[in-house]
Design a protein around this motif. Sequence first.
Motif, PDB file in Angstrom:
ATOM      1  N   ALA A 163       7.677  26.209   3.842  1.00 24.43           N
ATOM      2  CA  ALA A 163       6.676  25.887   2.826  1.00 24.43           C
ATOM      3  C   ALA A 163       5.636  24.933   3.405  1.00 24.43           C
ATOM      4  N   PRO A 164       4.409  24.957   2.898  1.00 19.62           N
ATOM      5  CA  PRO A 164       3.391  24.014   3.368  1.00 19.62           C
ATOM      6  C   PRO A 164       3.858  22.573   3.202  1.00 19.62           C
ATOM      7  N   ASP A 165       3.410  21.726   4.117  1.00 15.09           N
ATOM      8  CA  ASP A 165       3.759  20.307   4.019  1.00 15.09           C
ATOM      9  C   ASP A 165       3.254  19.734   2.694  1.00 15.09           C
ATOM     10  N   ASP A 166       4.053  18.868   2.099  1.00 20.18           N
ATOM     11  CA  ASP A 166       3.581  18.172   0.907  1.00 20.18           C
ATOM     12  C   ASP A 166       3.270  16.716   1.234  1.00 20.18           C
ATOM     13  N   GLY A 167       2.795  15.978   0.252  1.00 22.74           N
ATOM     14  CA  GLY A 167       2.201  14.678   0.521  1.00 22.74           C
ATOM     15  C   GLY A 167       3.136  13.491   0.379  1.00 22.74           C
ATOM     16  N   ILE A 168       2.820  12.452   1.123  1.00 20.64           N
ATOM     17  CA  ILE A 168       3.363  11.109   0.925  1.00 20.64           C
ATOM     18  C   ILE A 168       2.210  10.299   0.339  1.00 20.64           C
ATOM     19  N   TRP A 169       2.376   9.792  -0.871  1.00 21.61           N
ATOM     20  CA  TRP A 169       1.271   9.196  -1.613  1.00 21.61           C
ATOM     21  C   TRP A 169       1.519   7.722  -1.922  1.00 21.61           C
ATOM     22  N   ALA A 170       0.436   6.974  -1.984  1.00 25.58           N
ATOM     23  CA  ALA A 170       0.446   5.650  -2.609  1.00 25.58           C
ATOM     24  C   ALA A 170      -0.323   5.788  -3.909  1.00 25.58           C
ATOM     25  N   ILE A 171       0.293   5.399  -5.022  1.00 24.68           N
ATOM     26  CA  ILE A 171      -0.394   5.471  -6.313  1.00 24.68           C
ATOM     27  C   ILE A 171      -0.497   4.069  -6.899  1.00 24.68           C
ATOM     28  N   TYR A 172      -1.530   3.879  -7.708  1.00 25.85           N
ATOM     29  CA  TYR A 172      -1.753   2.580  -8.330  1.00 25.85           C
ATOM     30  C   TYR A 172      -2.540   2.788  -9.622  1.00 25.85           C
ATOM     31  N   PRO A 173      -2.448   1.848 -10.565  1.00 29.97           N
ATOM     32  CA  PRO A 173      -3.136   2.016 -11.850  1.00 29.97           C
ATOM     33  C   PRO A 173      -4.638   2.177 -11.659  1.00 29.97           C
ATOM     34  N   HIS A 174      -5.231   3.108 -12.405  1.00 22.12           N
ATOM     35  CA  HIS A 174      -6.653   3.414 -12.208  1.00 22.12           C
ATOM     36  C   HIS A 174      -7.558   2.289 -12.652  1.00 22.12           C
ATOM     37  N   ASN A 175      -7.070   1.437 -13.555  1.00 20.48           N
ATOM     38  CA  ASN A 175      -7.925   0.361 -14.066  1.00 20.48           C
ATOM     39  C   ASN A 175      -7.651  -0.976 -13.387  1.00 20.48           C
TER      40      ASN A 175
ATOM     41  N   LYS B 213      -3.675   7.828  -3.158  1.00 19.00           N
ATOM     42  CA  LYS B 213      -4.175   7.917  -1.789  1.00 19.00           C
ATOM     43  C   LYS B 213      -3.094   8.592  -0.943  1.00 19.00           C
ATOM     44  N   ARG B 214      -3.454   9.681  -0.289  1.00 17.90           N
ATOM     45  CA  ARG B 214      -2.489  10.379   0.566  1.00 17.90           C
ATOM     46  C   ARG B 214      -2.336   9.618   1.869  1.00 17.90           C
ATOM     47  N   LEU B 215      -1.109   9.211   2.168  1.00 15.10           N
ATOM     48  CA  LEU B 215      -0.832   8.414   3.369  1.00 15.10           C
ATOM     49  C   LEU B 215      -0.391   9.274   4.541  1.00 15.10           C
ATOM     50  N   ALA B 216       0.345  10.329   4.261  1.00 20.02           N
ATOM     51  CA  ALA B 216       0.888  11.178   5.320  1.00 20.02           C
ATOM     52  C   ALA B 216       1.421  12.453   4.679  1.00 20.02           C
ATOM     53  N   SER B 217       2.057  13.283   5.483  1.00 18.33           N
ATOM     54  CA  SER B 217       2.646  14.526   4.995  1.00 18.33           C
ATOM     55  C   SER B 217       4.097  14.595   5.433  1.00 18.33           C
ATOM     56  N   ARG B 218       4.853  15.462   4.768  1.00 20.02           N
ATOM     57  CA  ARG B 218       6.230  15.706   5.186  1.00 20.02           C
ATOM     58  C   ARG B 218       6.496  17.204   5.175  1.00 20.02           C
TER      59      ARG B 218
ATOM     60  N   VAL C 229      -4.154  -5.543  -0.920  1.00 18.33           N
ATOM     61  CA  VAL C 229      -3.614  -4.217  -1.196  1.00 18.33           C
ATOM     62  C   VAL C 229      -4.303  -3.174  -0.325  1.00 18.33           C
ATOM     63  N   ARG C 230      -5.620  -3.322  -0.139  1.00 15.63           N
ATOM     64  CA  ARG C 230      -6.335  -2.397   0.744  1.00 15.63           C
ATOM     65  C   ARG C 230      -5.814  -2.489   2.176  1.00 15.63           C
ATOM     66  N   LEU C 231      -5.554  -3.711   2.632  1.00 17.37           N
ATOM     67  CA  LEU C 231      -5.000  -3.893   3.972  1.00 17.37           C
ATOM     68  C   LEU C 231      -3.641  -3.212   4.104  1.00 17.37           C
ATOM     69  N   LEU C 232      -2.823  -3.351   3.059  1.00 15.25           N
ATOM     70  CA  LEU C 232      -1.503  -2.723   3.093  1.00 15.25           C
ATOM     71  C   LEU C 232      -1.618  -1.205   3.109  1.00 15.25           C
ATOM     72  N   LEU C 233      -2.525  -0.646   2.312  1.00 14.50           N
ATOM     73  CA  LEU C 233      -2.722   0.804   2.300  1.00 14.50           C
ATOM     74  C   LEU C 233      -3.147   1.314   3.681  1.00 14.50           C
ATOM     75  N   ASP C 234      -4.066   0.607   4.311  1.00 18.20           N
ATOM     76  CA  ASP C 234      -4.506   0.995   5.652  1.00 18.20           C
ATOM     77  C   ASP C 234      -3.352   0.898   6.653  1.00 18.20           C
ATOM     78  N   HIS C 235      -2.565  -0.165   6.533  1.00 22.00           N
ATOM     79  CA  HIS C 235      -1.432  -0.370   7.434  1.00 22.00           C
ATOM     80  C   HIS C 235      -0.404   0.754   7.264  1.00 22.00           C
ATOM     81  N   LEU C 236      -0.085   1.108   6.021  1.00 24.78           N
ATOM     82  CA  LEU C 236       0.879   2.177   5.765  1.00 24.78           C
ATOM     83  C   LEU C 236       0.345   3.520   6.252  1.00 24.78           C
TER      84      LEU C 236
END
Length: 290
Positions: A258-270, A156-161, A277-284
């Motif tokens: 250069a174009p901005d790149d991503g700040i990501w949150a990653i988590y296991p697909h399964n 999930k892309r949280l922001a850019s840098r 965790v959803r609340l934390l992702l939204d908060h971040l």
Amino acid sequence: MFSWEGVTEFVAVAEAGSFTAAADRLGISTAQVSRQIGALESRLAVKLFYRTTRKVSITETGQIYYNHCRQVLDGLAEAERAVTDLHQTPKGRLNLTAPVTYGENRIAPLINDFAVRYPDLEVNLTLTNQRLDLVAERFDLAIRLGDLEDSTMMAKRLASRAHHVCASPGYLSERGMPHTLSELDQHNCLQGTLDFWRFHERGKPRHIRVTGSVRCNSGWSLVDAALKGIGIIQLPDYYVQDRIEAAELVPVLERFRAPDDGIWAIYPHNRHLSPKVRLLLDHLSKGLSS
């Protein structure tokens, strides 16, 4: 039709290494564990364990069966947590990891705000620049910067840098303002861990090899060197933005940025994303984009 009979006992023996220890874990008799394992082996028509009077060891077939059973049981535990969490205030443990500098400056303050909002949560934040195994070490999520390498994870892309090239007004007054990428050869380019800087020219990415009198794997040390007029730096915005706004550093070669790149949150697909965790992702996401 699939039967659960014997599966719990089998997993307990595989993890405990003995019938007696498995029985103690499950709160049943050793004889009952043995009967269930025997019935399971008969139903599957395979041997799951090698047994001697002193030792129990899992067979190759048993190991394969255990790996699948463990995933199923973990999935059931996640499903149960998901259902119960729907009607509860977020609580329990959250495990996440982030890079050291970005984690200290951007992630940790947001995590602390989150902990204040949800005092029943226990948050474990590990700051490291190593790529940890999220599944093996049971992390709920990880913060990653830039291009993602692991395609087995959900992201999930949280922001850019943005990466800025900048120098102090004093340095530019003495050495001049570079206007083209080729002019970097005439400047003292202070280096981090890479030998090149990233740019974008005529619609294509360009990597320019640079040299300078200072090399350091700490961005803050490079910022200090630039403020003292030693040379030019290229660093992400969270190192230099405040200094640029205060006119202590001056951005250069911005049209080649250069174009901005991503700040990501990653988590296991399964892994089921629990409400906490959803609340934390939204908060971040809200905190990093503000």
